[in-house]
Design an enzyme around this catalytic site. Structure first.
Site: not given
Ligand code: ACO
Length: 319
Positions: A113, A246, A276
């Site tokens: 990520c 993020h 996500n």
């Protein structure tokens, strides 16, 4: 010579999967997912869409926004944890699908990520040192392929998508400074441990996560690296116009903003619509905030990544 972002783009697969639809598959609810994560829905790639296909759509938008043609790109860096195949790199496949034949460099970054922040930082070094001229930096993921859809603890969190940026040399710096970190001793709290050996999958090929440990670690390192990056530019959190972290979970983002003493109005949020999307989350959020006019010339934009590895990092941009 400094480098700046000349254009951005994004792509989300057409299929939307809502929390209510997920609640028909596993023992969860829209209410649980919204309150714990801020996620309302996520996009899921079609069976015939590879990570490289998502990346190419986002790349074409970014290249057009930079008023360029694919052939103007001489470096492609793709950040992904869900590559099309073990090798070649997804970046090489993207280069081919864009029809680029002049032999510019192409490679992938594996920082999960934090991948886009890592990729942007590396591309910036190459552009500013003259090692590349026009760099295409992409975060692209198809996490839907590595989720155990019977595990409510992970399958509700992730989505698919791609975001891209074109980086060019500039008289004035767009990217002011960046800082990257990793601590592999925490690799077990978030991982997909399966590998292919002798023709068989060894270990689980699905995302494994210790949610509470991830939460704690993410909040600490995101705030720390933000302060480190701002200090290097002789700025403080108060100088930041937009924070693009993020997009893992709204509670992680809110806690980070609190630690930085920044109001939530300066936070760009897409996790509600995208879930996500790992390496794709930051470039997609950046593209949205540029195209809807929130980010304006001269403003300071702070990108903060955190992900499996553990990895973390941030990039400060003067837009
Ligand atoms: N629906 C309903 N109940 C659930 C679900 C679900 N989807 N998932 C877990 N539960 C249950 C658990 O089984 C547990 O039940 P129990 O008490 O009977 O054992 C209960 O909910 C509470 O679980 P907790 O894990 O304590 O819930 P928490 O408030 O910590 O929220 C969450 C879980 C959202 C995963 C949280 O830990 C978190 O946000 N962690 C960060 C993880 C993250 O964002 N990961 C994304 C990847 S990391 C990255 O991108 C950097």
């Amino acid at each position: 010579m400094p480098a700046r972002i000349a254009g951005t783009g994004r792509y989300l697969p057409a299929k939307v999967l809502t929390n209510d639809e997920l609640a028909q598959r596993v023992a969860t609810s829209d209410e649980w997912i919204r309150t714990r994560t801020g996620i309302h829905q996520r996009h899921i790639a079609a069976a015939n869409e590879q990570t490289s296909d998502l990346a190419v759509h986002a790349a074409r938008e970014a290249i057009a926004a930079a008023s360029m043609e694919p052939d103007d790109i001489d470096l492609i860096v793709v950040a992904t944890a869900t590559p099309d195949m073990i090798f070649p790199s997804t970046a090489a496949i993207v280069q081919d699908k864009l029809g680029i034949r002049h032999g510019g460099a192409a490679f992938d970054i594996a920082a999960v990520c934090s991948g886009f922040v890592y990729a942007l930082s590396i591309a910036e070094s190459m552009v500013s040192s003259g090692g590349a001229r026009n760099a295409l930096v992409i975060g692209a993921e198809t996490y839907s392929r590595i989720l155990d859809w019977s595990d409510r603890g992970t399958c509700v969190l992730f989505g698919d998508g791609a975001g891209a940026a074109v980086l060019v040399p500039a008289a004035e710096p767009g990217i002011l400074t960046s800082h990257l970190h990793a601590d592999g001793s925490h690799r077990h709290i978030l991982c997909t441990p399966g590998t292919i050996q002798h023709g068989a999958i060894v270990g689980t090929p699905f995302v494994h996560m210790d949610g509470a440990a991830v939460f704690k670690f993410a909040v600490k390192v995101m705030a720390d690296v933000a302060v480190e990056t701002l200090a290097a530019a002789k700025l403080t959190p108060a100088d930041v116009d937009w924070v693009i972290p993020h997009q893992a979970n709204i509670r992680i983002m809110d806690a980070t903003m609190k630690k930085l003493h920044l109001p939530e109005e300066r936070l760009v949020v897409t996790v509600d619509r995208h879930g996500n999307t790992s390496a794709a989350s930051i470039p997609m959020a950046l593209d949205i905030a540029i195209r809807d006019g929130r980010i304006r010339r001269g403003q300071h934009v702070l990108l903060i990544g955190v992900g499996g590895g553990f990895t973390w990092g941030s990039v400060l941009i003067r837009w």
